[in-house]
Structure formats: structure tokens, C-alpha cells
Design an enzyme around this catalytic site. Structure first.
Site, mmCIF file in Angstrom:
data_model
loop_
_atom_site.group_PDB
_atom_site.id
_atom_site.type_symbol
_atom_site.label_atom_id
_atom_site.label_comp_id
_atom_site.label_asym_id
_atom_site.label_seq_id
_atom_site.Cartn_x
_atom_site.Cartn_y
_atom_site.Cartn_z
ATOM 1 N N ASP A 111 0.644 -1.159 -0.100
ATOM 2 C CA ASP A 111 -0.071 -0.140 0.076
ATOM 3 C C ASP A 111 0.816 1.228 0.104
ATOM 4 O O ASP A 111 0.864 2.145 0.755
ATOM 5 C CB ASP A 111 -0.766 -0.006 1.324
ATOM 6 C CG ASP A 111 -1.936 1.218 1.192
ATOM 7 O OD1 ASP A 111 -2.257 1.491 0.257
ATOM 8 O OD2 ASP A 111 -2.462 1.438 2.179
ATOM 9 N N CYS A 218 -15.035 2.383 5.242
ATOM 10 C CA CYS A 218 -16.249 2.232 4.670
ATOM 11 C C CYS A 218 -16.407 0.962 3.793
ATOM 12 O O CYS A 218 -15.466 1.060 3.086
ATOM 13 C CB CYS A 218 -16.842 3.289 3.752
ATOM 14 S SG CYS A 218 -18.585 3.044 2.760
HETATM 15 S S1 SF4 Z 1 -19.566 3.155 -0.755
HETATM 16 FE FE1 SF4 Z 1 -18.711 4.998 -1.536
HETATM 17 S S2 SF4 Z 1 -17.779 6.166 0.293
HETATM 18 FE FE2 SF4 Z 1 -18.068 3.831 0.792
HETATM 19 S S3 SF4 Z 1 -15.924 2.988 0.399
HETATM 20 FE FE3 SF4 Z 1 -17.451 2.643 -1.562
HETATM 21 S S4 SF4 Z 1 -16.820 4.457 -2.685
HETATM 22 FE FE4 SF4 Z 1 -16.163 4.964 -0.661
#
Ligand code: SF4
Ligand code: SF4
Length: 286
Positions: A111, A218
Site C-alpha cells: 500500500d 467504509c
Molecule cells: S461506498 Fe462510496 S463511500 Fe463507501 S467506500 Fe465505496 S466509494 Fe467510498
């Protein structure tokens, strides 16, 4: 761990895409993404005499996930910091390679900003880049860490595999911040991972209440991806579920002192957010 090989050459197809993405400020305040433009596109600039890029994938899909109703943390951060864990694995592999091939010149990256890791993994046939920007494998989904070895050894190339996103748009539809601006293009500066991990300044109030309980990273666009039905739990004890961190309620987090935070996140990717960053993320839910 899976691996695939590519010839270490200039990433011709990626060059205009990267340039456009940077022009559109897809990297937001992640200035490091804009640095080393040439090195990012040509591994020979990073490692003189480079012949091959060996791309590696390391599974982090967890057996147990957080319960709902508590602050959510991205699965990649459930255990010990992957930079350290994956690097340790690579050192063992490097040792084995030198035992078989003799001395090798090169470098290892986990990374690391100057390497376009997804592009290399795609070229090496480890999967295709999905519309959500993640590398996807038909038989194992997308919950992988990516790493590379750039070496001066000539190894035959693995070709790319085909794209299996088809007409699916589940990730685009599910992204709460519309960060997937079009198929295969993620505006990093709108992504919850960026807001909760990378952004040093305050999160704009327009985002208040826009995303469900995420306080560090997320997983939405991966969780909804049908190919992740095929993800299998990792076998890496160092990535195991760290309950004292992951089972914390909203109230527990609000009452966590800086000292406790440091102790609790030692060796975890969350230490990167720092206590002040975590408090900033939590304040979005006040
Ligand atoms: S759903 Fe949208 S905000 Fe969440 S990781 Fe994926 S691209 Fe990013
Ligand atoms: S959710 Fe659908 S469109 Fe998005 S990456 Fe997965 S298969 Fe591709």
C-alpha cells in the site's frame, strides 16, 4: 496469498487516466497521490533494472463482523496493521525466492503511494477492477490487501482476466456520498474512507447524517458486491477480531480518553486516525 506477474514497463493505459483523475481532484487533500507521477507509472523509475512486478493479494475477509448499532470500522482494520503483517509475509517469501533463484535486487511495497497497485494486479491477472474501483476475483471477492515486489528477475507474464461486472450497478447505487461518479471512477475526495481517515481538516457539515454509523473507513460498496458472496474467512491470526476496539458502543467511544485510545489502538490501523481524528469522526453523529 495469491500472486501474478507482469513485465515491469511504463503503464501506458493508466497514464491518461491518472492524469485526468488528478486534474479532477479525485485525490482531495491526499497530496502524496499527486507526487512521483513518473515513478507511479514506471516501476523502472523506482527500482533501476526492474524486470518484473510481482503482485500479491492477501485475504482479510473476517469470520466475525461487528454487530449493528455501534460505530462501524472497516473490516480491513479489524486486526493488526496490515502494512506490518503483509510485509512480514513478504520477507518470508523473498527469502524463499532467493533460496531458489539466487540473489535478487528489488523492493517490496505494501500500500505504498508510488505504486499503482490495482493496475498491476489487473495486468497480472489477479482479478478485474470493478466499477467500485476494487480488485475483484470471481472465486473470492474483493476483501484483499494488495502488495508488490519489483524485482530484477525476468519471469513470464500472466495475462489479465475479463471483467465480470456486467450490467450490475449495486455499488454505484449504494454509495451514500455518490463517490463512484461513473463506472470504474471513484472520486476519492467524496469517499467516506477519505473523510474518516485521510482528511486532516474538519468534515463539512453537509455530510452530517449522510452515512450509516461509519467512523473509520467504509465497506458499503464491497458489502453489496455480489462477488463477495464468495469471500472466505482469512486464516491470519494477526487479523483476528479485536473485540475491545470493535465492540465499543457510541457511549464507550465518547468516553474514551486519549491515553486509552493510544493503548487500545497500538499496532492497529486505527492508530493512524489518532484520538483527535476519531473524535472528529464521532462528532459527525452528535
Ligand atoms: S461506498 Fe462510496 S463511500 Fe463507501 S467506500 Fe465505496 S466509494 Fe467510498
Ligand atoms: S457491485 Fe456490481 S458493479 Fe459494483 S463492483 Fe461489484 S459486480 Fe461490479
Amino acid at each position: 496469498m495469491s500472486c501474478g506477474m507482469s513485465k515491469a514497463t511504463f503503464l501506458e493505459e493508466e497514464a491518461p487516466r491518472l492524469e485526468q483523475w488528478l486534474k479532477n481532484n479525485g485525490h482531495g487533500q491526499m497530496d502524496y497521490m499527486a507526487n512521483h507521477f513518473d515513478k507511479r507509472l514506471d516501476p523502472r523509475e523506482l527500482v533501476p533494472g526492474a524486470k518484473t512486478v510481482i503482485s500479491l493479494l492477501y485475504n482479510y475477509f473476517p469470520e466475525k463482523v461487528q454487530t449493528s448499532g455501534i460505530p462501524k470500522i472497516s473490516k480491513y482494520a479489524y486486526g493488526e496493521d496490515y502494512h506490518v503483517v503483509v510485509k512480514d509475509k513478504m520477507k518470508i517469501l523473498w527469502q524463499k525466492m532467493t533460496e531458489s533463484w539466487g540473489e535478487i535486487q528489488g523492493r517490496m511495497f505494501v500500500d505504498s503511494a508510488p505504486v499503482l497497485e490495482r493496475a498491476w494486479a489487473v495486468k497480472s491477472g489477479l482479478g478485474w477492477q470493478g466499477k467500485n474501483g476494487n480488485l475483484i476475483q470471481k472465486k473470492a471477492g474483493s476483501f484483499f490487501f494488495l502488495a508488490e515486489m519489483i524485482v530484477d528477475v525476468e519471469i513470464s507474464e500472466d495475462g489479465p482476466v475479463t471483467d465480470h461486472c456486467g450490467s450490475c450497478t449495486l455499488c454505484i447505487d449504494a454509495c451514500p456520498t455518490d463517490a463512484i461518479v461513473k463506472p470504474y471512477v471513484v472520486d476519492g475526495s467524496r469517499c467516506i474512507s477519505y473523510f474518516t481517515i485521510e482528511l486532516k481538516s474538519a468534515i463539512d457539515n453537509q455530510w452530517k447524517g449522510q452515512w450509516d454509523d461509519w467512523v473509520f473507513g467504509c465497506d458499503i460498496c464491497q458489502d453489496v458486491c455480489p462477488w463477495n458472496r464468495f469471500s472466505k474467512p482469512h486464516q491470519e491470526p494477526r487479523f483476528n477480531y479485536h473485540a475491545p476496539l470493535l465492540d465499543k458502543s457510541w457511549e464507550d467511544w465518547q468516553n474514551t480518553t486519549e491515553e486509552e485510545f493510544k493503548k487500545l489502538t497500538k499496532g492497529s490501523p486505527l492508530s493512524r486516525a489518532k484520538w483527535s481524528g476519531m473524535m472528529k469522526n464521532l462528532s459527525l453523529f452528535d
